[in-house]
Design a protein around this motif. Structure first.
Motif, PDB file in Angstrom:
ATOM      1  N   ILE A 161       0.839  -1.208   0.000  1.00 45.24           N
ATOM      2  CA  ILE A 161       0.000   0.000   0.000  1.00 45.24           C
ATOM      3  C   ILE A 161       0.868   1.250   0.000  1.00 45.24           C
ATOM      4  O   ILE A 161       0.601   2.209  -0.734  1.00 45.24           O
ATOM      5  N   GLY A 162       1.922   1.239   0.810  1.00 44.14           N
ATOM      6  CA  GLY A 162       2.788   2.413   0.887  1.00 44.14           C
ATOM      7  C   GLY A 162       3.525   2.696  -0.399  1.00 44.14           C
ATOM      8  O   GLY A 162       3.800   3.863  -0.728  1.00 44.14           O
ATOM      9  N   SER A 163       3.869   1.661  -1.160  1.00 43.37           N
ATOM     10  CA  SER A 163       4.643   1.873  -2.388  1.00 43.37           C
ATOM     11  C   SER A 163       3.769   2.105  -3.613  1.00 43.37           C
ATOM     12  O   SER A 163       4.180   2.817  -4.542  1.00 43.37           O
ATOM     13  N   VAL A 164       2.568   1.517  -3.631  1.00 46.23           N
ATOM     14  CA  VAL A 164       1.739   1.573  -4.836  1.00 46.23           C
ATOM     15  C   VAL A 164       0.744   2.738  -4.818  1.00 46.23           C
ATOM     16  O   VAL A 164       0.437   3.316  -5.871  1.00 46.23           O
ATOM     17  N   SER A 165       0.245   3.113  -3.644  1.00 41.47           N
ATOM     18  CA  SER A 165      -0.811   4.134  -3.565  1.00 41.47           C
ATOM     19  C   SER A 165      -0.440   5.461  -4.241  1.00 41.47           C
ATOM     20  O   SER A 165      -1.278   6.044  -4.944  1.00 41.47           O
ATOM     21  N   PRO A 166       0.787   5.989  -4.053  1.00 44.19           N
ATOM     22  CA  PRO A 166       1.105   7.250  -4.744  1.00 44.19           C
ATOM     23  C   PRO A 166       1.006   7.144  -6.258  1.00 44.19           C
ATOM     24  O   PRO A 166       0.589   8.094  -6.931  1.00 44.19           O
TER      25      PRO A 166
END
Length: 246
Positions: A135-140
């Motif tokens: 989530i932290g790497s893909v959301s942006p």
């Protein structure tokens, strides 16, 4: 009154956004909800594991006979953390000692079982960290995709407008920026939580690994005593093995 108007405008921008941008926002909202659910679960799980490990270590190093400790854990249907690691390792020690295996073989077998038990407990403890990292790497990037799409729509609408004005392009850019903001809203807590819980899980792992080393050393010292005991009941054989503080 102005704040209420701004809120209404924000909701209006979301509801009037293109279908693809709305899908992006929905995905990011779902990712944010999953992130916070995992944060609460990991916080509770790691906190409970640390308390249980501390309780077991206090019990283990209290000087109580290992036979009673083993029997107490054996009768417990719910074994976690250090208690389960100790149970797995000590069960292997009793099994190999009963078969009169050489001392080195006994210690090697116990070490293997302790490593397996430690790995399984850590795998269970860290469950969910991979999702937080994703989530932290893909959301942006998902938010950025919505941003690009919204800006594309804004400029397409601008090219079709008979009169160029800020009001014609502003809604499209605004919905694009909302997608970016939602991507960051999902990613920032996920990254912070991942780093925090990874550090806590590593600390628990180091503490458990140290316990395994101490237990292996203690059993190595006691092997020559238990090697002479061949009992039908493993719990009886364990009575020859005393706590390291005895």
């Amino acid at each position: 009154m102005s704040e209420l108007s701004d809120s209404i405008n924000l909701i209006s921008l979301i509801t009037n956004a293109s279908l693809l941008v709305q899908i992006v926002m929905g995905i990011l909202l779902l990712a944010s909800i999953i992130c916070w659910v995992l944060i609460f679960r990991l916080s509770a799980r790691l906190g409970t594991a640390k308390r249980q490990d501390q309780h077991f270590e206090n019990w283990f190093w209290s000087g109580e006979d290992l036979a009673k400790l083993y029997q107490g854990i054996q009768n417990s249907p719910d074994r976690h953390g250090l208690a389960n690691i100790f149970y797995v390792g000590f069960s292997e020690f009793l099994r190999m000692n009963k078969k009169r295996q050489p001392k080195d073989h006994i210690i090697d077998g116990v070490e293997r079982k302790l490593r397996v038990g430690l790995g399984r407990q850590q795998q269970s403890l860290e469950s969910g960290l991979g999702v937080l990292a994703s989530i932290g790497s893909v959301s942006p990037y998902i938010g950025l995709f919505g941003t690009v799409w919204g800006i594309m729509n804004a400029f397409i609408g601008l090219s079709e407008a008979s009169q160029v004005s800020l009001s014609a392009v502003a809604p499209g850019i605004a919905e694009a920026l909302i997608a970016t903001a939602m991507g960051l809203f999902a990613a920032i807590p996920a990254v912070l939580a991942y780093n925090h819980f990874t550090g806590k899980a590593a600390g628990i792992y180091d503490s458990r690994a140290l316990f395994c080393d101490e237990m292996t050393g203690m059993l190595q010292r006691e092997t020559h005593e238990t090697a002479t005991s061949t009992q039908d009941d493993p719990a009886v054989a364990a009575q020859n093995v005393q706590s390291p503080l005895v």
